[in-house]
Motif scaffolding. Sequence first.
Motif, PDB file in Angstrom:
ATOM      1  N   ASP A 201      -7.979  -4.736  -8.662  1.00 52.03           N
ATOM      2  CA  ASP A 201      -6.995  -5.824  -8.684  1.00 52.03           C
ATOM      3  C   ASP A 201      -6.062  -5.728  -7.476  1.00 52.03           C
ATOM      4  OD1 ASP A 201      -5.604  -7.941 -10.507  1.00 52.03           O
ATOM      5  OD2 ASP A 201      -4.007  -6.659  -9.735  1.00 52.03           O
ATOM      6  N   GLU A 202      -5.932  -6.835  -6.778  1.00 54.72           N
ATOM      7  CA  GLU A 202      -5.118  -6.840  -5.559  1.00 54.72           C
ATOM      8  C   GLU A 202      -3.668  -6.456  -5.849  1.00 54.72           C
ATOM      9  OE1 GLU A 202      -5.707 -10.160  -2.893  1.00 54.72           O
ATOM     10  OE2 GLU A 202      -3.554 -10.269  -2.517  1.00 54.72           O
ATOM     11  N   GLY A 203      -3.130  -6.993  -6.934  1.00 47.46           N
ATOM     12  CA  GLY A 203      -1.735  -6.710  -7.266  1.00 47.46           C
ATOM     13  C   GLY A 203      -1.520  -5.241  -7.596  1.00 47.46           C
ATOM     14  N   PHE A 204      -2.452  -4.676  -8.342  1.00 49.32           N
ATOM     15  CA  PHE A 204      -2.335  -3.268  -8.727  1.00 49.32           C
ATOM     16  C   PHE A 204      -2.412  -2.369  -7.489  1.00 49.32           C
ATOM     17  CE2 PHE A 204      -4.457   0.689 -10.267  1.00 49.32           C
ATOM     18  CZ  PHE A 204      -3.435   1.140 -11.099  1.00 49.32           C
ATOM     19  N   LEU A 205      -3.384  -2.656  -6.612  1.00 43.23           N
ATOM     20  CA  LEU A 205      -3.540  -1.827  -5.412  1.00 43.23           C
ATOM     21  C   LEU A 205      -2.354  -2.012  -4.470  1.00 43.23           C
ATOM     22  CD1 LEU A 205      -7.344  -2.155  -4.601  1.00 43.23           C
ATOM     23  CD2 LEU A 205      -6.150  -0.403  -5.924  1.00 43.23           C
ATOM     24  N   LEU A 206      -1.852  -3.229  -4.408  1.00 43.40           N
ATOM     25  CA  LEU A 206      -0.680  -3.482  -3.571  1.00 43.40           C
ATOM     26  C   LEU A 206       0.508  -2.663  -4.062  1.00 43.40           C
ATOM     27  CD1 LEU A 206       0.794  -5.203  -1.376  1.00 43.40           C
ATOM     28  CD2 LEU A 206       1.246  -6.869  -3.179  1.00 43.40           C
ATOM     29  N   ALA A 207       0.704  -2.658  -5.373  1.00 39.42           N
ATOM     30  CA  ALA A 207       1.828  -1.906  -5.940  1.00 39.42           C
ATOM     31  C   ALA A 207       1.675  -0.410  -5.677  1.00 39.42           C
ATOM     32  CB  ALA A 207       1.930  -2.188  -7.436  1.00 39.42           C
ATOM     33  N   LEU A 208       0.449   0.083  -5.833  1.00 40.02           N
ATOM     34  CA  LEU A 208       0.221   1.506  -5.576  1.00 40.02           C
ATOM     35  C   LEU A 208       0.444   1.846  -4.108  1.00 40.02           C
ATOM     36  CD1 LEU A 208      -2.966   2.190  -7.695  1.00 40.02           C
ATOM     37  CD2 LEU A 208      -0.722   3.228  -8.042  1.00 40.02           C
ATOM     38  N   ALA A 209      -0.065   0.968  -3.234  1.00 43.16           N
ATOM     39  CA  ALA A 209       0.099   1.191  -1.799  1.00 43.16           C
ATOM     40  C   ALA A 209       1.594   1.216  -1.452  1.00 43.16           C
ATOM     41  CB  ALA A 209      -0.613   0.085  -1.021  1.00 43.16           C
ATOM     42  N   TYR A 210       2.323   0.300  -2.037  1.00 40.29           N
ATOM     43  CA  TYR A 210       3.774   0.220  -1.820  1.00 40.29           C
ATOM     44  C   TYR A 210       4.451   1.497  -2.301  1.00 40.29           C
ATOM     45  CZ  TYR A 210       8.468  -1.951  -2.244  1.00 40.29           C
ATOM     46  OH  TYR A 210       9.790  -2.260  -2.161  1.00 40.29           O
TER      47      TYR A 210
END
Lengths: 368, 161, 200
Positions: A201-210
């Motif tokens: 999921d893009e949102g999940f990976l974005l949050a983790l990356a952040y």
Amino acid sequence: MYVAVKGGEAAIANAHRLLADRRRGDRSLPSITIEQVVEQLGLAVDRVMAEASLYDRALAALAVRQARGDMIEAIFILRAYRTTLPRFGYSEPVDTARMKVERRVSATYKDLPGGQLLGPTFDYTHRLLDPSLIGEDAVDEPALKEPGEHVMRVSDILDGEGLIEGDGQMPEGHVMGDLTREPMEFPMARDLRLQALARGDEGFLLALAYSTQRGYGRTHPFVGEVRIGEVEVELELPELGFAVSLGTVRVTECQMVNQFKGSAKQPPQFTRGYGLVFGQSERKAMSMSLVDRSLRTDEFDEDIVAPAQDQEFVISHADNVQATGFVEHLKLPHYVDFQAELDLVRRMRREYEPAQPGGKNVMKEAAE
Amino acid sequence: MEAVTTEAARTGEDAQIIARRRESMRLLARATLGELSAAWGAIGSKPEVAPVRGPETGLVMVRGRMGGGGAPFNLGEATVSRATVRLATGEVGHGQLLGTDKERARFAAIFDALFQNDAYRAGVEALHEKIAARLDAEDRRKAEETAATRVDFFTMVRGED
Amino acid sequence: MSTQSQIYGGAFAEPVFEAQAVFRTLMDCFARPGTIGRLSTAASPPPPLGEASGAVALTLCDHDTPVWLSPALSKSAAPKWIAFHTGAAVTDTKNEARFAFFEKGAAVPGFDQFGLGSQEYPDRSTTLVVEVEALEGGQPLIGRGPGIKNGIVIAPKGLPDVFLDLWTANRAIFPRGIDLVVTSGETVLCLPRTTKLERE
């Protein structure tokens, strides 16, 4: 516990009929076509393809339309569809060095061969809502310019001094895994992790990356390169004994370069994280590369101190089809479950209340 | 075939035949239905075509390489349609392309078979040229559009003097 | 050209319906071990792969089921025929194979050389498809077990002499073990690993 309960057929049929009506919306407006979705909501189509893990623009557009624009529903529909098709084989690995580049930027080198090619980017727009897009919009043709030299990959430039690790190899004799064929097991090898992240999921990976940027498993990243463009897909035909091209797919690739102070096993050098995603999605490719790097703790003797470094946590929760299935199933009938729990709480109450000073049985009626 | 050919020469010849067929298949996989049916319509005496397998749609798992050039991994699947046909003259042709268009796959298989037959090869090559010209124009256009977004850096002079 | 027509020809004319019919027969025969099923359709695979064995391959093999072939079959057009029509890859490693095929009269190695599955995943085992001279007229054996009411007599002709020992050993490692499809012409007889066999 699940108990079969009959009834509701008419309600379900009518609910689906109502859903179809709401999907269609006002009949006095023209119905949106698949071609329109492909052409004008292309990045939505790309996201559905990436997370459904199925490259097919027309089918992804159909899924977006059928799901009324609900992205995870569309991903779910497309993911389900792919299970109806037979597997013909595995392609040759795509060669991103030979990509027909439509965008390529590097944050580490200003003047690299091929240059900084901005392509169709939202960067440097003012993010001001544009009222001129209401109704018909006339758009200028793109500007044209003589193409320059071959767009060289940043990783090929950096290799020279040995200050940056190579492209990434698996141990000798490693058999490449396929998530669609074997159940998940941890610890998971990097090839399987990349497959899981590519459809995560893009949102999940974005949050983790952040989170890694904010200090939860810091990786000191620089974008070596982001490139978007078409790569050729080749399949070896056993009956012919050679590989043939099936066409091209658009992918986004991110080479993240990470500062690394060295360990007992490794000298100080730059390490790398890798992101590769179907379609145009540099947010996803960048997030993937950050998370790929943060998950490589075993290779660099890093302590797991943050969620983004914990592969069981990241990989098990990255798939939005699995996640939505488990979360959303909670709304399905749990009548028997709940009755049992209710009885249990009542029994505990009966034991608890007499023990309290001046305890009364006031809650009994309310619970019924 | 000549009576005396060295093993190496024969291998080289085979490699050339394979390279030509691969290029033919690459172009056929990118042909539009319009291009294919027009080329089919232009053939005077059409050979009889029998289906051998398909046309059918399935999946190919697309692979990437970690870091771009490292160990392979599975990126995700793509829809692929394929067909195999046999001409009455005996040639077996294979067509395979991305997407769910089985009719294009069937046509691609027919033209792959025709390409192996001396009587029809010229017609297939004319189709190749048409497809290649279109693809080149499309690629050229895209490359020019992208080139126009290339950043020309210039250095700002700071301070007086 | 003849090899080419052997490879590309001989598959089901109506792949969906014929595969369904063969699947149904195989399912029934596995549900009632020892009964003889006639495949209503006949593939014409390249020799020495038999008709029924070819039909089983077309029905059950696909891209996810590596196939092991006996030495004689490996040298024939069978590997390419199976690869083209089913997508299954041919493997040299017996215990990686999901299916193994033997032509009539081929030597059958010990069953334990094939995939036997694990205690957790006993289904990850090899199904052997063995063609014999005939499904009747051989040494009679009594089969008992799930799907057999009062014992059933089977007498395939042309199984190796040590077959009963191999089968008994296979039965002993249940739930692991191989399953067996015996074919002859266009008939099949199925023995799931649950079936116990003994001399009459």
